[in-house]
Design an enzyme around this catalytic site. Structure first.
Site, mmCIF file in Angstrom:
data_model
loop_
_atom_site.group_PDB
_atom_site.id
_atom_site.type_symbol
_atom_site.label_atom_id
_atom_site.label_comp_id
_atom_site.label_asym_id
_atom_site.label_seq_id
_atom_site.Cartn_x
_atom_site.Cartn_y
_atom_site.Cartn_z
ATOM 1 N N SER A 160 0.843 -1.186 0.000
ATOM 2 C CA SER A 160 0.000 0.000 0.000
ATOM 3 C C SER A 160 0.879 1.237 0.000
ATOM 4 O O SER A 160 1.995 1.214 0.512
ATOM 5 C CB SER A 160 -0.884 0.009 1.242
ATOM 6 O OG SER A 160 -1.551 1.239 1.368
ATOM 7 N N TYR A 174 -1.022 -0.883 10.484
ATOM 8 C CA TYR A 174 -1.281 -1.181 9.077
ATOM 9 C C TYR A 174 -0.152 -0.648 8.201
ATOM 10 O O TYR A 174 0.370 -1.358 7.338
ATOM 11 C CB TYR A 174 -2.620 -0.560 8.658
ATOM 12 C CG TYR A 174 -2.952 -0.745 7.204
ATOM 13 C CD1 TYR A 174 -3.565 -1.916 6.768
ATOM 14 C CD2 TYR A 174 -2.667 0.242 6.267
ATOM 15 C CE1 TYR A 174 -3.872 -2.087 5.431
ATOM 16 C CE2 TYR A 174 -2.973 0.083 4.934
ATOM 17 C CZ TYR A 174 -3.586 -1.095 4.520
ATOM 18 O OH TYR A 174 -3.879 -1.261 3.192
#
Length: 151
Positions: free
Chosen positions: A48, A81
């Site tokens: 990401s 994350y």
């Protein structure tokens, strides 16, 4: 037949179903010999862009793996994350370095921005909504000449 059996070729492995990068690492470790025997082969690790918002360094600029397991009082899900996605990226780079001589390439990809978890319901991400995709599918229903939005 065992997953590690080199009798069946494995030309592409896509690691995308876990936030914790340890699952990707273990799976690829178990299948490494199969990938080598299947060359040309490719490993795609979904990461990401959020990897850019963290690092694994301490205050002195040295790598500190303790930041991957912070005390509960210091835990923030978005930072966890981000760190997991940074680990995915570093893993992909190292995997490519080690396996490219054997005909196996490894790449990390950013799939695009999605808004579908509780992490994304903060004020910062609310501002980003116009620039992201949603997992909620919307369709316009025409009935009686009036447009209605259905989800």
């Amino acid at each position: 037949m065992s997953l590690s059996s080199p009798r069946r070729p494995l030309h592409i492995l896509i690691c995308n179903a876990a936030i914790c990068h340890q699952g990707h690492f273990l799976l690829v470790q178990c299948l490494q010999e199969v990938l080598r025997c299947s060359a040309p082969a490719r490993v795609v690790v979904v990461s990401s862009e959020s990897h850019r918002f963290t690092d694994l360094l301490d205050q002195c600029g040295k790598m500190d793996l303790a930041v991957l397991s912070p005390p509960q009082k210091d835990y923030w899900s978005m930072l966890a994350y981000n760190r997991a996605k940074l680990c995915n990226l570093l893993f992909s780079n190292e995997l490519h370095r080690r396996l490219a001589p054997h005909g196996v390439t490894a790449n990390a990809v950013h799939p695009g921005n999605m808004m579908y978890t509780a992490i994304h319901r903060t004020s910062f991400f609310t501002l980003a909504c116009p620039f992201t995709k949603s997992m909620v599918r919307k369709r316009i229903i025409k009935s009686s000449g009036v447009k209605k939005m259905a989800m």
